[in-house]
Write a protein that holds these residues in place. Structure first.
Motif, PDB file in Angstrom:
ATOM      1  N   SER A  14       9.602  17.236  57.132  1.00  0.00           N
ATOM      2  CA  SER A  14       8.420  17.887  57.692  1.00  0.00           C
ATOM      3  C   SER A  14       8.703  18.529  59.039  1.00  0.00           C
ATOM      4  O   SER A  14       7.987  19.454  59.457  1.00  0.00           O
ATOM      5  CB  SER A  14       7.272  16.884  57.820  1.00  0.00           C
ATOM      6  OG  SER A  14       7.642  15.794  58.645  1.00  0.00           O
ATOM      7  N   ALA A  17      10.491  22.031  57.913  1.00  0.00           N
ATOM      8  CA  ALA A  17       9.830  22.970  57.002  1.00  0.00           C
ATOM      9  C   ALA A  17       9.416  24.234  57.733  1.00  0.00           C
ATOM     10  O   ALA A  17       8.853  24.182  58.824  1.00  0.00           O
ATOM     11  CB  ALA A  17       8.608  22.306  56.370  1.00  0.00           C
ATOM     12  N   ASN A  18       9.731  25.372  57.129  1.00  0.00           N
ATOM     13  CA  ASN A  18       9.369  26.696  57.644  1.00  0.00           C
ATOM     14  C   ASN A  18      10.104  27.104  58.915  1.00  0.00           C
ATOM     15  O   ASN A  18       9.718  28.087  59.566  1.00  0.00           O
ATOM     16  CB  ASN A  18       7.855  26.808  57.866  1.00  0.00           C
ATOM     17  CG  ASN A  18       7.073  26.597  56.581  1.00  0.00           C
ATOM     18  OD1 ASN A  18       7.423  27.158  55.546  1.00  0.00           O
ATOM     19  ND2 ASN A  18       6.036  25.786  56.651  1.00  0.00           N
ATOM     20  N   PRO A  20      12.896  29.031  60.968  1.00  0.00           N
ATOM     21  CA  PRO A  20      13.685  30.216  60.665  1.00  0.00           C
ATOM     22  C   PRO A  20      15.159  29.843  60.480  1.00  0.00           C
ATOM     23  O   PRO A  20      15.641  28.886  61.073  1.00  0.00           O
ATOM     24  CB  PRO A  20      13.499  31.091  61.914  1.00  0.00           C
ATOM     25  CG  PRO A  20      13.144  30.139  63.001  1.00  0.00           C
ATOM     26  CD  PRO A  20      12.366  29.037  62.349  1.00  0.00           C
ATOM     27  N   VAL A  32      13.671  31.942  56.013  1.00  0.00           N
ATOM     28  CA  VAL A  32      12.848  30.796  56.412  1.00  0.00           C
ATOM     29  C   VAL A  32      13.144  29.626  55.486  1.00  0.00           C
ATOM     30  O   VAL A  32      13.208  29.788  54.259  1.00  0.00           O
ATOM     31  CB  VAL A  32      11.342  31.149  56.336  1.00  0.00           C
ATOM     32  CG1 VAL A  32      10.488  29.934  56.649  1.00  0.00           C
ATOM     33  CG2 VAL A  32      11.013  32.286  57.294  1.00  0.00           C
ATOM     34  N   GLU A  34      12.537  26.799  53.138  1.00  0.00           N
ATOM     35  CA  GLU A  34      11.390  26.621  52.260  1.00  0.00           C
ATOM     36  C   GLU A  34      11.323  25.237  51.623  1.00  0.00           C
ATOM     37  O   GLU A  34      10.243  24.656  51.509  1.00  0.00           O
ATOM     38  CB  GLU A  34      11.424  27.685  51.161  1.00  0.00           C
ATOM     39  CG  GLU A  34      10.161  27.757  50.352  1.00  0.00           C
ATOM     40  CD  GLU A  34      10.157  28.950  49.419  1.00  0.00           C
ATOM     41  OE1 GLU A  34       9.133  29.650  49.371  1.00  0.00           O
ATOM     42  OE2 GLU A  34      11.166  29.173  48.729  1.00  0.00           O
ATOM     43  N   LYS A  51      13.734  31.266  51.929  1.00  0.00           N
ATOM     44  CA  LYS A  51      12.961  32.426  51.514  1.00  0.00           C
ATOM     45  C   LYS A  51      13.390  33.639  52.331  1.00  0.00           C
ATOM     46  O   LYS A  51      13.345  33.627  53.553  1.00  0.00           O
ATOM     47  CB  LYS A  51      11.469  32.163  51.717  1.00  0.00           C
ATOM     48  CG  LYS A  51      10.565  33.271  51.198  1.00  0.00           C
ATOM     49  CD  LYS A  51       9.102  32.886  51.329  1.00  0.00           C
ATOM     50  CE  LYS A  51       8.189  33.964  50.782  1.00  0.00           C
ATOM     51  NZ  LYS A  51       6.755  33.590  50.887  1.00  0.00           N
ATOM     52  N   ARG A  57      14.723  34.492  47.024  1.00  0.00           N
ATOM     53  CA  ARG A  57      15.136  33.204  47.572  1.00  0.00           C
ATOM     54  C   ARG A  57      16.603  32.975  47.282  1.00  0.00           C
ATOM     55  O   ARG A  57      17.122  33.365  46.229  1.00  0.00           O
ATOM     56  CB  ARG A  57      14.335  32.053  46.958  1.00  0.00           C
ATOM     57  CG  ARG A  57      12.858  32.150  47.185  1.00  0.00           C
ATOM     58  CD  ARG A  57      12.172  30.820  47.054  1.00  0.00           C
ATOM     59  NE  ARG A  57      12.575  30.038  45.907  1.00  0.00           N
ATOM     60  CZ  ARG A  57      12.209  28.768  45.704  1.00  0.00           C
ATOM     61  NH1 ARG A  57      11.466  28.163  46.588  1.00  0.00           N
ATOM     62  NH2 ARG A  57      12.574  28.113  44.639  1.00  0.00           N
ATOM     63  N   LYS A  77       4.225  28.220  68.651  1.00  0.00           N
ATOM     64  CA  LYS A  77       5.031  28.461  67.466  1.00  0.00           C
ATOM     65  C   LYS A  77       5.300  29.952  67.306  1.00  0.00           C
ATOM     66  O   LYS A  77       4.419  30.778  67.499  1.00  0.00           O
ATOM     67  CB  LYS A  77       4.317  27.937  66.214  1.00  0.00           C
ATOM     68  CG  LYS A  77       4.237  26.430  66.161  1.00  0.00           C
ATOM     69  CD  LYS A  77       3.592  25.977  64.870  1.00  0.00           C
ATOM     70  CE  LYS A  77       3.524  24.461  64.792  1.00  0.00           C
ATOM     71  NZ  LYS A  77       2.890  24.015  63.535  1.00  0.00           N
ATOM     72  N   GLY A  79       8.518  32.710  65.308  1.00  0.00           N
ATOM     73  CA  GLY A  79       9.835  32.870  64.722  1.00  0.00           C
ATOM     74  C   GLY A  79      10.755  33.609  65.656  1.00  0.00           C
ATOM     75  O   GLY A  79      10.348  34.166  66.675  1.00  0.00           O
TER      76      GLY A  79
END
Length: 202
Positions: A14, A17-18, A20, A32, A34, A51, A57, A77, A79
């Protein structure tokens, strides 16, 4: 905080996740993170699904990860592409975008996907087949490339299962050896909602 690949690094999924995926060449964002990919029979961490675009992907193999830079919770937050530095946004760092490959190019990843035995998001049961919760998160030792802990949630209860207590990973459930205090807890009816397979494309 910058975490180098050759150190003993453990993170919850967690937390990553997401994030970069950034290339060392110019800190350019190439995708990113995924979902994680595991070998269900051994607990080996094989890499990430990354992704790249709307329907594009690729796989970032475990041994291609150069650094993991954690998010700074005190920063807004954003990127790498949005103007935030890697240190501000966190990133999984690779040498170049060439490190990202098609899943069929990595035999171990191909075998894991064919097995269709997800871990993340899967139902957890004890050795008697009783439902004890759902695998909501996992911790991974990125230096060793190994899953270390299942983080299981059942209602308001949350508890951890170390990898050594995993008996079997099946297509429909993760079977674990649990302590008496967990066995004596509130029972729950087995749930039939689909698992969130970490190794399967959406």
């Amino acid at each position: 905080m910058q975490l180098f690949y050759n150190e003993l690094v453990q993170n919850k999924w967690s937390e990553l996740a997401n994030l970069p995926v950034a290339s060392l060449a110019g800190t350019r964002k190439v995708g990113v993170v995924e979902a994680p990919i595991f070998n269900a029979s051994t607990g080996s961490f094989l890499g990430f699904w990354v992704k790249l675009g709307w329907l594009n992907r690729k796989v970032l193999p475990w041994n291609a990860i150069r650094e993991i830079e954690e998010r700074d919770p005190n920063r807004i937050k954003g990127g790498v592409h949005s103007g935030a530095s890697r240190a501000e946004s966190g990133a999984v760092v690779v040498s170049s975008s060439d490190e990202l490959v098609a899943p069929q190019d990595v035999i171990r990843v191909q075998e894991a996907l064919k097995a269709r035995c997800p871990i993340l998001g899967q139902r957890a049961v004890n050795e008697s087949g009783e439902y004890i919760g759902r695998v909501k998160d996992v911790s991974v030792d990125f230096a060793q490339g190994m899953l270390t802990t299942l983080h299981i949630v059942k209602g308001k209860f949350a508890f951890d299962i170390p990898r050594e207590k995993i008996v079997e990973v099946r297509a429909d459930a993760v079977v674990v050896e649990v302590e008496e205090k967990i066995k004596a807890g509130e029972r729950a009816t087995a749930q039939n909602e689909p698992a969130l397979a970490e190794g399967e494309p959406a």
